[in-house]
Scaffold this motif. Structure first.
Motif, PDB file in Angstrom:
ATOM      1  N   TYR A  93       0.808  -1.217   0.000  1.00  0.00           N
ATOM      2  CA  TYR A  93       0.000   0.000   0.000  1.00  0.00           C
ATOM      3  C   TYR A  93       0.845   1.272   0.000  1.00  0.00           C
ATOM      4  N   ALA A 136      -2.015  -2.838   4.832  1.00  0.00           N
ATOM      5  CA  ALA A 136      -2.118  -1.779   5.838  1.00  0.00           C
ATOM      6  C   ALA A 136      -2.616  -2.345   7.169  1.00  0.00           C
ATOM      7  N   HIS A 169      -5.090   4.892   7.293  1.00  0.00           N
ATOM      8  CA  HIS A 169      -4.679   4.523   5.936  1.00  0.00           C
ATOM      9  C   HIS A 169      -5.570   3.437   5.330  1.00  0.00           C
ATOM     10  N   VAL A 173      -6.815   3.666   1.512  1.00  0.00           N
ATOM     11  CA  VAL A 173      -6.412   2.702   0.477  1.00  0.00           C
ATOM     12  C   VAL A 173      -7.645   2.084  -0.177  1.00  0.00           C
ATOM     13  N   PRO A 179      -2.447   7.437   0.753  1.00  0.00           N
ATOM     14  CA  PRO A 179      -2.255   7.272   2.195  1.00  0.00           C
ATOM     15  C   PRO A 179      -1.170   8.221   2.704  1.00  0.00           C
ATOM     16  N   ARG A 184      -2.906  12.564   7.250  1.00  0.00           N
ATOM     17  CA  ARG A 184      -3.750  11.381   7.085  1.00  0.00           C
ATOM     18  C   ARG A 184      -5.145  11.565   7.683  1.00  0.00           C
TER      19      ARG A 184
END
Length: 346
Positions: A93, A136, A169, A173, A179, A184
């Motif tokens: 990812y 992730a 994340h 994703v 990400p 974030r």
């Protein structure tokens, strides 16, 4: 500065500094500027991420943030061995997004464009999106499980904070969004809202412990961080992988970037990077300036306690377990986003 001007500065740095080095294989853009138009404004609290690819199994140490021709660049070196298997890149990812679009700056061997040609048409296929979400999730679970309660306080905080932050994340994703690192939480808030999953967002903040913190309290601890940061920069001697973030030229991102979030009303979203930078400062100070580390440690501990509710090892382990119990719910939301996403096919 416009994004296009910053990219031109990055390309010049690559040609001047990266290309002449032994083992150089090429370079590409990554991070938050990928996909942004050249005429977009680049905030002073943002940098341009550049990945330099080198031959062999290991890459040189990350130099971090560098000013060049008016732009702030974040330079990372990556060994080709990390990118050699296109299927592995598709399932990673933190790697696949760099090849979703043509981000190549230089590619003397043709390997990077070949990788882009493989990844781009497969990026949105459900099987690969799901693999990246699992990647992730695995990072959350495996790194929290490895948390060592005997390590110094700053190291324990980092070992809890970063995998906890990867919970943001997973939905990003699933939604085929970048990400991003420092931003974030604003990014996942927007993604969850777009997919009708906004009720998850307060739960993500609660995992950090900052769902109910006030703006004045966050601002107080940001001011304390600024004092610690400014005291740390002159005494840094030992190389750490994040050392490039603890320099005067990195201050617009490391400290002022959190002020930008505060000023626009995102005080809870600023907590993650405030604590990350605070803990990194003390990781360095403990080695390079023990007396200063001792003097500034109460401010750090107070920030962690006020912003997360964590006052000691017992709290940290309890919060770790809370995150681990939360991952099945997180996964359910990720599956729903993948099912609803128009970009996820097959």
């Amino acid at each position: 500065m416009r994004v296009g001007e910053a990219r031109a500065a990055a390309a010049h740095w690559v040609a001047t500094h990266a290309r002449p080095a032994p083992g150089y294989l090429g370079a590409y853009y990554s991070g938050s500027t990928v996909g942004r138009p050249d005429d977009a404004e680049l905030p002073v609290s943002s940098d341009v991420d550049v990945v330099v690819v080198t031959e062999g199994a290991e890459a040189p140490a990350k130099p971090g943030k560098l000013p060049h021709r008016g732009a702030l660049l974040e330079i990372t070196y990556e060994p080709w061995s990390l990118l050699a298997d296109p299927e592995a890149v598709l399932g990673a990812y933190h790697l696949a997004g760099g090849f979703r679009r043509d981000t190549v700056i230089e590619d003397p061997t043709g390997r990077l464009r070949a990788l882009h040609a493989y990844v781009a048409p497969r990026f949105g296929r459900r099987e690969h999106v799901r693999r990246r979400c699992l990647d992730a999730r695995h990072r959350v679970e495996s790194r929290l499980a490895a948390l060592d309660p005997t390590r110094p306080f700053a190291a324990r905080v980092l070992a809890w904070l970063f995998p906890t932050g990867v919970t943001a994340h997973v939905p990003l994703v699933a939604a085929l969004r970048n990400p991003t690192i420092r931003l974030r939480y604003p990014a996942v808030r927007d993604a969850l809202t777009a997919f009708g999953q906004e009720e998850l967002y307060p739960e993500l903040l609660a995992l950090l412990g900052c769902a109910e913190v006030s703006a004045p309290l966050v601002r107080h601890h940001l001011d304390e961080l600024a004092r610690t940061f400014d005291a740390t920069v002159p005494v840094v001697r030992t190389p750490f992988f994040f050392g490039g973030d603890l320099t005067e030229r990195a201050r617009p991102v490391a400290v002022d970037g959190s002020r930008v979030l505060m000023d626009r009303g995102d005080h809870r979203e600023a907590v993650f990077w405030i604590l990350a930078t605070f803990a990194r400062c003390h990781t360095v100070l403990a080695v390079d300036a023990p007396a200063l580390h001792t003097a500034r440690l109460p401010a750090f501990r107070e920030a962690v306690a006020d912003l997360t509710g964590i006052t000691g090892t017992g709290d940290l382990l309890a919060r770790r377990d809370e995150v681990l119990r939360f991952t099945p719910r997180l996964w359910t939301v990720a599956e729903e986003i993948m099912a609803a996403g128009p970009g996820v096919v097959g």
